[in-house]
Structure formats: structure tokens, C-alpha cells
Write an enzyme that holds these catalytic residues in place. Structure first.
Site, PDB file in Angstrom:
ATOM      1  N   HIS A 166       0.820  -1.211   0.000  1.00 46.20           N
ATOM      2  CA  HIS A 166       0.000   0.000   0.000  1.00 46.20           C
ATOM      3  C   HIS A 166       0.855   1.262   0.000  1.00 46.20           C
ATOM      4  CE1 HIS A 166      -3.411  -2.515   1.984  1.00 46.20           C
ATOM      5  NE2 HIS A 166      -3.459  -2.586   0.676  1.00 46.20           N
ATOM      6  N   HIS A 167       2.165   1.123  -0.320  1.00 46.84           N
ATOM      7  CA  HIS A 167       3.005   2.330  -0.263  1.00 46.84           C
ATOM      8  C   HIS A 167       2.569   3.339  -1.313  1.00 46.84           C
ATOM      9  CE1 HIS A 167       5.115   0.600  -3.689  1.00 46.84           C
ATOM     10  NE2 HIS A 167       5.780   1.717  -3.834  1.00 46.84           N
ATOM     11  N   LYS A 182      -2.360  -2.760  -7.970  1.00 47.89           N
ATOM     12  CA  LYS A 182      -2.588  -3.099  -9.375  1.00 47.89           C
ATOM     13  C   LYS A 182      -2.056  -4.482  -9.661  1.00 47.89           C
ATOM     14  CE  LYS A 182      -3.875  -1.551 -13.420  1.00 47.89           C
ATOM     15  NZ  LYS A 182      -4.622  -2.816 -13.542  1.00 47.89           N
ATOM     16  N   LYS A 222       7.670  -4.639  -9.819  1.00 44.96           N
ATOM     17  CA  LYS A 222       7.546  -4.284 -11.235  1.00 44.96           C
ATOM     18  C   LYS A 222       7.117  -2.829 -11.413  1.00 44.96           C
ATOM     19  CE  LYS A 222       5.743  -7.710 -13.348  1.00 44.96           C
ATOM     20  NZ  LYS A 222       4.778  -8.702 -13.857  1.00 44.96           N
ATOM     21  N   LYS A 270      -2.701  -8.855  -6.819  1.00 46.34           N
ATOM     22  CA  LYS A 270      -2.971  -9.961  -7.743  1.00 46.34           C
ATOM     23  C   LYS A 270      -4.202 -10.699  -7.269  1.00 46.34           C
ATOM     24  CE  LYS A 270      -1.052 -11.763 -11.462  1.00 46.34           C
ATOM     25  NZ  LYS A 270      -0.253 -11.035 -12.479  1.00 46.34           N
ATOM     26  N   SER A 299      -1.527  -0.321 -18.726  1.00 46.84           N
ATOM     27  CA  SER A 299      -2.691  -0.276 -17.828  1.00 46.84           C
ATOM     28  C   SER A 299      -2.721   1.056 -17.090  1.00 46.84           C
ATOM     29  CB  SER A 299      -2.615  -1.400 -16.789  1.00 46.84           C
ATOM     30  OG  SER A 299      -3.105  -2.587 -17.340  1.00 46.84           O
TER      31      SER A 299
HETATM   32  P1  NAD Z   1      -2.815 -16.529 -21.859  1.00 47.96           P
HETATM   33  O1  NAD Z   1      -3.797 -17.318 -21.099  1.00 47.96           O
HETATM   34  O2  NAD Z   1      -3.283 -15.552 -22.863  1.00 47.96           O
HETATM   35  O3  NAD Z   1      -1.772 -17.496 -22.620  1.00 47.96           O
HETATM   36  C1  NAD Z   1      -1.055 -18.537 -22.029  1.00 47.96           C
HETATM   37  C2  NAD Z   1      -0.647 -19.495 -23.136  1.00 47.96           C
HETATM   38  O4  NAD Z   1       0.248 -20.490 -22.610  1.00 47.96           O
HETATM   39  C3  NAD Z   1      -1.836 -20.239 -23.749  1.00 47.96           C
HETATM   40  O5  NAD Z   1      -1.743 -20.227 -25.162  1.00 47.96           O
HETATM   41  C4  NAD Z   1      -1.665 -21.661 -23.184  1.00 47.96           C
HETATM   42  O6  NAD Z   1      -2.216 -22.657 -24.037  1.00 47.96           O
HETATM   43  C5  NAD Z   1      -0.155 -21.754 -23.099  1.00 47.96           C
HETATM   44  N1  NAD Z   1       0.324 -22.814 -22.201  1.00 47.96           N
HETATM   45  C6  NAD Z   1      -0.272 -23.315 -21.107  1.00 47.96           C
HETATM   46  N2  NAD Z   1       0.483 -24.301 -20.564  1.00 47.96           N
HETATM   47  C7  NAD Z   1       1.585 -24.408 -21.339  1.00 47.96           C
HETATM   48  C8  NAD Z   1       2.731 -25.255 -21.323  1.00 47.96           C
HETATM   49  N3  NAD Z   1       2.903 -26.180 -20.387  1.00 47.96           N
HETATM   50  N4  NAD Z   1       3.654 -25.110 -22.281  1.00 47.96           N
HETATM   51  C9  NAD Z   1       3.492 -24.172 -23.242  1.00 47.96           C
HETATM   52  N5  NAD Z   1       2.429 -23.348 -23.324  1.00 47.96           N
HETATM   53  C10 NAD Z   1       1.478 -23.464 -22.386  1.00 47.96           C
HETATM   54  O7  NAD Z   1      -1.895 -15.825 -20.734  1.00 47.96           O
HETATM   55  P2  NAD Z   1      -1.010 -14.524 -20.906  1.00 47.96           P
HETATM   56  O8  NAD Z   1      -1.824 -13.345 -20.531  1.00 47.96           O
HETATM   57  O9  NAD Z   1      -0.316 -14.575 -22.212  1.00 47.96           O
HETATM   58  O10 NAD Z   1       0.041 -14.727 -19.720  1.00 47.96           O
HETATM   59  C11 NAD Z   1       1.168 -15.574 -19.868  1.00 47.96           C
HETATM   60  C12 NAD Z   1       2.165 -15.265 -18.764  1.00 47.96           C
HETATM   61  O11 NAD Z   1       2.537 -13.886 -18.834  1.00 47.96           O
HETATM   62  C13 NAD Z   1       1.666 -15.485 -17.333  1.00 47.96           C
HETATM   63  O12 NAD Z   1       2.774 -15.877 -16.536  1.00 47.96           O
HETATM   64  C14 NAD Z   1       1.216 -14.100 -16.897  1.00 47.96           C
HETATM   65  O13 NAD Z   1       1.247 -13.958 -15.504  1.00 47.96           O
HETATM   66  C15 NAD Z   1       2.285 -13.266 -17.575  1.00 47.96           C
HETATM   67  N6  NAD Z   1       1.914 -11.867 -17.789  1.00 47.96           N
HETATM   68  C16 NAD Z   1       0.825 -11.517 -18.523  1.00 47.96           C
HETATM   69  C17 NAD Z   1       0.525 -10.178 -18.747  1.00 47.96           C
HETATM   70  C18 NAD Z   1      -0.618  -9.748 -19.618  1.00 47.96           C
HETATM   71  O14 NAD Z   1      -0.706  -8.531 -19.895  1.00 47.96           O
HETATM   72  N7  NAD Z   1      -1.452 -10.635 -20.100  1.00 47.96           N
HETATM   73  C19 NAD Z   1       1.328  -9.192 -18.160  1.00 47.96           C
HETATM   74  C20 NAD Z   1       2.449  -9.560 -17.413  1.00 47.96           C
HETATM   75  C21 NAD Z   1       2.733 -10.917 -17.238  1.00 47.96           C
END
Ligand code: NAD
Length: 474
Positions: free
Chosen positions: A67-68, A73, A97, A109, A365
Site C-alpha cells: 500500500h506504499h 494493481k 515491477k 494480484k 494499464s
Molecule cells: P494466456 O492465457 O493468454 O496465454 C497462455 C498461453 O500459454 C496459452 O496459449 C496456453 O495454451 C499456453 N500454455 C499453457 N500451458 C503451457 C505449457 N505447459 N507449455 C506451453 N504453453 C502453455 O496468458 P497470458 O496473458 O499470455 O500470460 C502468460 C504469462 O505472462 C503469465 O505468466 C502471466 O502472468 C504473464 N503476464 C501476462 C501479462 C498480460 O498482460 N497478459 C502481463 C504480465 C505478465
């Protein structure tokens, strides 16, 4: 996405260990460090939802790590692997981050413990809306309190349901649209949010590849063109990352999905692979590519840059030694355990850490949240003004030089910025500036041996100062 991996070290422990590794390079008292580390508020709820003729009890979380700065987010994920420790770890990463990319938020989260593939759209909507009303009841959502976003298993569709539920429970909140980001444009979203994380990953790795001495150490040429890249996960983050690398002239030699991986030394076209995936239900058997049945083995193939963009803890102590990449870009959150991190560092692999590299999503965002609070689209006020000014400038240049610019030149110069231009340029500037801040610490602070430690130091320094200035209640 399990919170424990092959080494039985939890994701949360990994994050805490990385924090402590960096903390010793900072000047803060133990008390301040403990406060930075601590999760400030944790909400765990169980609520009933009618699925078909049955009542199902759904387990869900929202963690406000710090909460700093407010609001908190962070994304909301739908996954069976969700548990309190995982959400706590992800919320903590969000705090660090945001500090690294100078986004004035605390980390948060959320997670709902479900396999979203098991439910119809209507059922998912019911679960999301009920979760949101739980957040409202407990004061865990609001434009100035806590602002969720998409994450693994969620997208702009779920964000719309969250907004609509929040707005109907808070009809007098003129800033209701700012209660969640990652919305569709028509619901107050910002242009450029969908591709933001992937584009940020690209900008970050491009910046890392621009330093001659760093590339020389890895035995790689400067720049992106020609680099051989493997991406794991073709979701929101992975797809856009792959697309930007391809457009910049990199060769996508490998792509990995949960049901298999493909490899082609000549390079894969990511859109053709996506079309094949839609048609056949998977990426295997893509024309010209080699099939790798076990997706985990896809990570171990030869490449210059490996980009895990799916789940956490996919590289651990048991497979880290088999990674052949020279650089690993952590697009996903926590794809390396801290043990794997140490192994890769010892091997001389340059790891670009998640707390910096995937911050493009939260950066944009932040732009979306600002847009919602200002109630005006980016570029609306200045676009025409800029175009008129450029017009006058060209007229002056033409009349003083006696030469005419071509029609194409005139069209290029005369364009005032649209929302997408401003968002992309704000993101590019953020990713470049933050990489340089981290690299400065990495190259100048004695004893700092990796970019992750440097990134944590960067975050701790900023949050520590913030706590010091806020003062602690006696
Ligand atoms: P998403 O659900 O859109 O996509 C995830 C993809 O990974 C899917 O296509 C899924 O089929 C695939 N997948 C699942 N298990 C797998 C495996 N064992 N091997 C290979 N592929 C596999 O999710 P996303 O939003 O793209 O998020 C992916 C990662 O990025 C997460 O760790 C999330 O926390 C991180 N992230 C996302 C955002 C964002 O803006 N969406 C921002 C920062 C970090």
C-alpha cells in the site's frame, strides 16, 4: 503453473529469496525491508455458484501486497493451480515491477481456482461477477483502491464483466471505468493494451541486444535481426512477442504450447502457426517443422533467445543445465526458479527478469487508468494542433528554401499523434529508460552479478525511500 516445482521450492520462496539477495546491496534497515516484503492484505473467499443443476463452491483470492502507493494493481488469473502462496508471490512481483517502471501503484494480484475450459461462457460470467461483488463487499476493488487487469486465463471479456458489476454496485462513482484495466476500447480501454506486454518484452530485449559489450560476452551480434528465438506459450503475451520479433527480422525457430512444441531452423511464421492451431486444435504437424511431443523439451532446443511466456517455474534445477539459449527473456511471471536462475547465471546466460521485462502490461494499464480518470482519449486535444503546426513549418521551409517536399514526405510529417502512437511511444520510452536504470546498477554496483538482483535493488531503493518519506506510525 504449480506453486511448487521439481525442486519443491515454492514460487513465493523464490521471490523472497531474490528479494533478500538484492536487499543486502541496499542501505535500508531490516524493519523497512520487512515492510517492503510483507503482503499488506490478503482476501480469501469461497462463494457458491449454480453450475447446471449443481451448486459449486468456488475458491478465490485477492492479495494487496503493498500500500506504499495506491491503488494496488495486478491481474486476475483463472487456473486450477491458484493458491494463496502463488497469488502472494505474483502480487509481490507486481509491487517491484511497478517501482521499476515508475508506475505509481502498489502490487496486487487475484486468482480464481477454476479450470476455465470446464465452464460455458455464461457460467464464467456468473463466477466473474460474483467474485467482483465479493471484492466490492470487502473494499478490494475501486479506482483508488485496487485495480485488476487480465492475466493467465482472462481477457478483456472478463474485465468488462468486472467493470459492469462494479459500476452497478457503485452507481455514483464517476470514475468507475478506472476500477479495472485491459477493457475493450468501447468500455474505456486504451488502444495498444492488448499487445502491450508482448511489445514491452520486445522493446526490453531489443534494448538489451543494443549493448555491444554485453552481446560480445554472449558471442552474439548487436541487434534483433537474424537472432534465433524460441517462444513458449502462444497466448496474449507470447503471440505478440513472437509477432514483434518476427517483424524485426528475428527467426522464430521454435514455438511451444501445452500440448507439444515445433522446431524449424528456417523460421516459423507465427500467424501461419496460429491459423494451423485454430484449424487442428494444436501446433503439432505444422508443415516443414519438427514435432516435439513433450513441450518441456521445446525449451531445451538450440536458439539465441528463449522466451518463456506461459507459466511459472518451467525452468528448474532439473532442466536448467540443458538450456542452450544465450539469453532468456522472462515474459511470463516467475518462469525460472531461483535455483535455475543461479545455474543459468553460472552458465553465462543473460537472464532478463520478469519484474522488468513483462512490465509493459502494467505500464499501459497505467495509461488506461489515467485515460479513464481524465475522461478523454489520448491525442484528442493535441492531434489537430500538431498537424496545423507541422503544416506551417513545412510552408516556411518550402518558402525559405524554394524547394517542395514530396506528397509522401508531406503526409508522413503532417501526421499528428493518435492514441496508439502515444501509447506505443510511452511504452517504448519506459522500457528503454528502465532497462538502462537496471543495467547501470548491474554494471556499476560491486558484487551485483545479474540483472534480476539489479532490478530488485532498483525496486527496493524506490519503495524504501517511499516508506521512509511516508513515515511509520509511532
Ligand atoms: P494466456 O492465457 O493468454 O496465454 C497462455 C498461453 O500459454 C496459452 O496459449 C496456453 O495454451 C499456453 N500454455 C499453457 N500451458 C503451457 C505449457 N505447459 N507449455 C506451453 N504453453 C502453455 O496468458 P497470458 O496473458 O499470455 O500470460 C502468460 C504469462 O505472462 C503469465 O505468466 C502471466 O502472468 C504473464 N503476464 C501476462 C501479462 C498480460 O498482460 N497478459 C502481463 C504480465 C505478465
Amino acid at each position: 503453473m504449480s506453486s511448487t516445482n521439481a525442486s519443491n521450492q515454492s514460487f513465493f520462496e523464490s521471490v523472497q529469496r531474490n528479494f533478500e539477495k538484492a536487499a543486502k546491496f541496499t542501505r535500508f534497515d531490516r524493519g523497512i525491508l520487512d515492510q517492503i516484503k510483507a503482503c499488506n492484505s490478503i482476501l480469501r473467499v469461497k462463494f457458491p455458484v449454480k453450475i447446471g443443476n449443481e451448486i459449486e463452491v468456488i475458491e478465490a483470492y485477492r492479495v494487496q501486497h503493498s500500500h506504499h502507493k495506491l491503488p494496488c494493481k495486478g491481474g486476475i488469473r483463472f487456473s486450477l493451480e491458484v493458491d494463496q502462496e502463488e497469488v502472494m508471490a505474483l502480487a509481490a512481483l507486481m509491487t517491484y515491477k511497478c517501482a521499476i517502471v515508475n508506475v505509481p501503484f502498489g502490487g496486487g494480484k487475484g486468482g480464481i481456482k477454476i479450470d476455465s475450459k470446464k465452464y460455458s461462457d455464461f457460467e464464467l460470467e456468473k463466477i466473474t461477477r460474483r467474485y467482483t461483488s465479493e471484492l466490492c463487499k470487502k473494499n478490494f476493488i475501486g479506482p483508488g483502491i485496487d485495480v485488476p487487469a487480465p492475466d493467465y486465463g482472462t481477457s478483456s471479456r472478463e474485465m468488462t464483466w468486472i467493470l459492469d458489476t462494479y459500476a452497478s454496485l457503485n452507481p455514483n462513482d464517476i470514475n468507475a471505468q478506472a476500477c479495472v484495466t485491459g477493457k475493450p476500447i468501447a468500455q474505456g480501454g486504451v488502444r495498444g493494451r492488448a499487445e502491450a506486454t508482448g511489445l514491452g518484452v520486445f522493446f526490453g530485449i531489443r534494448e538489451a541486444c543494443s549493448f555491444q559489450e554485453d552481446m560480445e560476452k554472449l558471442g552474439l551480434p548487436v541487434g534483433i535481426a537474424g537472432k534465433r528465438v524460441i517462444v513458449q506459450g502462444l497466448g496474449n503475451v507470447g503471440y505478440h512477442t513472437a509477432k514483434y520479433f518476427q517483424e524485426a527480422g528475428a527467426k522464430l525457430v521454435g514455438l511451444i504450447e501445452y500440448n507439444g512444441a515445433i522446431y524449424d531452423e528456417n523460421g516459423l511464421d507465427v500467424d501461419a502457426v496460429q491459423a494451423h492451431r485454430q484449424k487442428t486444435g494444436g501446433i503439432l504437424n505444422f508443415p516443414g517443422a519438427i514435432n516435439i511431443a513433450d513441450p518441456a523439451e521445446g525449451l531445451e532446443q538450440s536458439c539465441d533467445i528463449l522466451i518463456p511466456a506461459a507459466l511459472e517455474s518451467v525452468i528448474h534445477k532439473d532442466n536448467a543445465n540443458r538450456i542452450q539459449a544465450k539469453m532468456v527473456g522472462e515474459a511470463a511471471n516467475g518462469p525460472l526458479t531461483s535455483e535455475a536462475d543461479e545455474i543459468l547465471n553460472k552458465k553465462g546466460i543473460l537472464v532478463i527478469p520478469d519484474i522488468y521485462l513483462n512490465a509493459g502490461g502494467v505500464t499501459v494499464s497505467y495509461f488506461e487508468w489515467l485515460k479513464n480518470l481524465s475522461h478523454v482519449r489520448y491525442g484528442r486535444l493535441e492531434k489537430r494542433f500538431s498537424e496545423n503546426m507541422y503544416h506551417e513549418l513545412i510552408d516556411i521551409i518550402e518558402s525559405t528554401t524554394g524547394k517542395k517536399v514530396s506528397e509522401l514526405e508531406r503526409k508522413t510529417i503532417l501526421r499528428g499523434p493518435d492514441e496508439i502512437d502515444l501509447v506505443h511511444s510511452g511504452l517504448e520510452d519506459t522500457m528503454i529508460g528502465s532497462y538502462r536504470e537496471i543495467r547501470d546498477i548491474y554494471t556499476s554496483q560491486e558484487g551485483v552479478k545479474d540483472l534480476r538482483t539489479a532490478a530488485f535493488i532498483c525496486a527496493i531503493n524506490k519503495i524504501g525511500v517511499s516508506y521512509e518519506q511516508l513515515g511509520i506510525f509511532p
